[in-house]
Design an enzyme around this catalytic site. Structure first.
Site, PDB file in Angstrom:
ATOM      1  N   ASP A  99       1.070  -1.279  -0.012  1.00 11.80           N
ATOM      2  CA  ASP A  99      -0.059  -0.055   0.075  1.00 11.80           C
ATOM      3  C   ASP A  99       0.892   1.227  -0.203  1.00 11.80           C
ATOM      4  O   ASP A  99       1.723   1.283   0.848  1.00 11.80           O
ATOM      5  CB  ASP A  99      -0.738  -0.173   1.305  1.00 11.80           C
ATOM      6  CG  ASP A  99      -2.079   0.859   1.430  1.00 11.80           C
ATOM      7  OD1 ASP A  99      -2.454   1.282   0.133  1.00 11.80           O
ATOM      8  OD2 ASP A  99      -2.403   1.365   2.417  1.00 11.80           O
ATOM      9  N   HIS A 100       0.706   2.296  -0.835  1.00  9.58           N
ATOM     10  CA  HIS A 100       1.354   3.380  -0.934  1.00  9.58           C
ATOM     11  C   HIS A 100       2.935   3.592  -1.049  1.00  9.58           C
ATOM     12  O   HIS A 100       3.761   3.853  -0.272  1.00  9.58           O
ATOM     13  CB  HIS A 100       1.002   4.344   0.075  1.00  9.58           C
ATOM     14  CG  HIS A 100      -0.203   4.870   0.294  1.00  9.58           C
ATOM     15  ND1 HIS A 100      -0.888   5.796  -0.728  1.00  9.58           N
ATOM     16  CD2 HIS A 100      -1.492   4.427   0.815  1.00  9.58           C
ATOM     17  CE1 HIS A 100      -2.017   5.994  -0.688  1.00  9.58           C
ATOM     18  NE2 HIS A 100      -2.659   5.192   0.462  1.00  9.58           N
TER      19      HIS A 100
ATOM     20  N   SER B 144     -12.629   4.437   5.111  1.00 10.14           N
ATOM     21  CA  SER B 144     -13.005   4.018   6.233  1.00 10.14           C
ATOM     22  C   SER B 144     -14.339   5.065   6.599  1.00 10.14           C
ATOM     23  O   SER B 144     -14.582   5.816   5.958  1.00 10.14           O
ATOM     24  CB  SER B 144     -12.260   4.146   7.258  1.00 10.14           C
ATOM     25  OG  SER B 144     -11.341   2.877   7.282  1.00 10.14           O
TER      26      SER B 144
HETATM   27  P1  13P Z   1      -8.567   4.850   5.765  1.00 10.00           P
HETATM   28  O1  13P Z   1      -7.668   5.778   6.752  1.00 10.00           O
HETATM   29  O2  13P Z   1      -9.822   5.519   5.569  1.00 10.00           O
HETATM   30  O3  13P Z   1      -8.995   3.616   6.240  1.00 10.00           O
HETATM   31  O4  13P Z   1      -7.987   4.673   4.316  1.00 10.00           O
HETATM   32  C1  13P Z   1      -7.096   3.569   4.341  1.00 10.00           C
HETATM   33  C2  13P Z   1      -6.149   3.612   2.899  1.00 10.00           C
HETATM   34  O5  13P Z   1      -6.662   4.244   2.094  1.00 10.00           O
HETATM   35  C3  13P Z   1      -5.159   2.944   3.022  1.00 10.00           C
HETATM   36  O6  13P Z   1      -4.572   2.852   1.595  1.00 10.00           O
HETATM   37  O1  G3H Z   2      -2.799   4.813   3.591  1.00  7.75           O
HETATM   38  C1  G3H Z   2      -2.416   4.724   4.707  1.00  7.75           C
HETATM   39  C2  G3H Z   2      -2.720   3.393   5.578  1.00  7.75           C
HETATM   40  O2  G3H Z   2      -3.725   3.840   6.441  1.00  7.75           O
HETATM   41  C3  G3H Z   2      -1.450   2.705   6.150  1.00  7.75           C
HETATM   42  O3  G3H Z   2      -0.733   3.703   7.038  1.00  7.75           O
HETATM   43  O4  G3H Z   2       1.468   4.188   6.690  1.00  7.75           O
HETATM   44  O5  G3H Z   2       0.271   4.486   9.046  1.00  7.75           O
HETATM   45  O6  G3H Z   2       1.042   2.114   7.806  1.00  7.75           O
HETATM   46  P1  G3H Z   2       0.540   3.680   7.766  1.00  7.75           P
HETATM   47 ZN    ZN Z   3      -4.485   4.863   0.858  1.00  7.43          ZN
END
Ligand code: 13P
Ligand code: G3H
Ligand code: ZN
Length: 308
Positions: free
Chosen positions: A83-84, A214
């Protein structure tokens, strides 16, 4: 079953008009909650691990736990997704550890730079059947009263999205349509730019991703606050709004904050009700069960329940 790429999971969602949850995890309890929920709901899942998660748990540890659970629940289609990812090095760390899907988030760079890096990562990942997600626009809420120009400066440009998808070869796209990460998403009414979303879908046709999705469910926030927490002003994407987004083309719904709130709500409840408890399992067990409940409810909303 072996971990699969998120592309195959999302193609079915795109074809049949539903969304699959990408649930963030950093530890064993959250992973168990996600798999237990998927088993009960008969739902495919995408496990999302951020760079922060890889740093906290170690990429190999995350992979091993997901693989172990995936072998146990062999009938559940599972992708392990970065993720990201912010650069090539983070992507390569995930790929080497066994992740089956990655996001390259270069949306803060100018368009050409975002495209160049994304193309490079697609070139590497597609040779080993790893799917790639990219993002366009900025993840932030946009007030109703801002000018069209300000809105356009923040959110995805549908024509640009069309060119980007064609030129990069990505498998799914996260278009910024007014959501943001965390528990405080909207000052005013909670809504998505559905017109923009509709155009992006018409012009690209590929699975689309909603980040910052969320819902901040009241039931979990109430427990969190009842036991000393503070979430004043928190507002998420309501279930009805999520469903509209899915109707207009969202197929992957990223969820981290709801799981964090649920887990910590129950931790707060347990520690304040039993002040002499020293067994972590008595604290984390109920928290894990509550995260499972929240995920199950979400799978029903997304329409991923009953798809396997
Ligand atoms: P939320 O913070 O809304 O749960 O989004 C999570 C998200 O986009 C992770 O990539
Ligand atoms: O988009 C971000 C996710 O909520 C992950 O968050 O970078 O704190 O693990 P994090
Ligand atoms: Zn995200």
């Amino acid at each position: 079953m072996p971990l699969i790429s998120a592309k195959s999971i999302l193609e079915d969602a795109n074809k049949n008009g539903y969304a699959v949850g990408a649930f963030n995890a950093n530890n064993m309890e959250f992973l168990q909650a996600i798999f237990t929920a998927a088993d009960s709901e008969k739902s495919p899942i995408i496990i999302a691990a951020s760079e922060g998660a890889m740093k906290y748990a170690g990429p190999e540890m995350l992979y091993s736990m997901v693989k172990t659970l995936s072998d146990k629940y062999y009938h559940i289609p599972v992708a392990l997704h970065l993720d990201h990812g912010s650069n090539l090095s983070a992507v390569m760390t995930a790929v080497k550890a066994g992740f089956t899907s990655v996001m390259i988030d270069a949306s803060h760079f100018p368009y050409e730079e975002n495209l160049k890096l994304t193309k490079q990562i697609v070139g590497i990942c597609h040779t080993v059947d790893i799917s790639v997600e990219a993002e366009l626009g900025r993840l932030q809420g946009v007030e109703d009263n801002v000018s069209v120009a300000e809105r356009d400066a923040v959110l995805v440009n549908p024509e640009e999205a069309k060119d980007f998808v064609l030129a990069s070869g990505i498998d799914f796209l996260a278009p910024a349509i007014g959501t943001s990460h965390g528990a405080f998403k909207f000052k005013g009414e909670a809504k998505l730019d559905l017109e923009r979303l509709k155009k992006v879908k018409e012009l690209t046709g590929i699975p689309l991703v909603l980040h910052g999705a969320s819902s901040v469910p009241e039931s979990a926030s109430n427990i969190f606050e009842e036991f000393g927490g503070n979430l004043k002003g928190a507002k998420g994407v309501p279930y009805e709004v999520l469903k509209e987004g899915i109707k207009f083309g969202i197929n992957k719904v990223n969820t981290d904050t709801d799981l964090r709130i649920a887990f910590l709500a129950k931790v707060r409840e347990s520690v304040s009700k039993d002040k002499s408890q020293i067994d972590p399992r008595k604290i984390f067990g109920p928290a894990r069960d509550y995260v499972t409940e929240v995920i199950r409810e979400r799978m029903k909303v997304l329409g991923s329940s009953g798809r396997i």
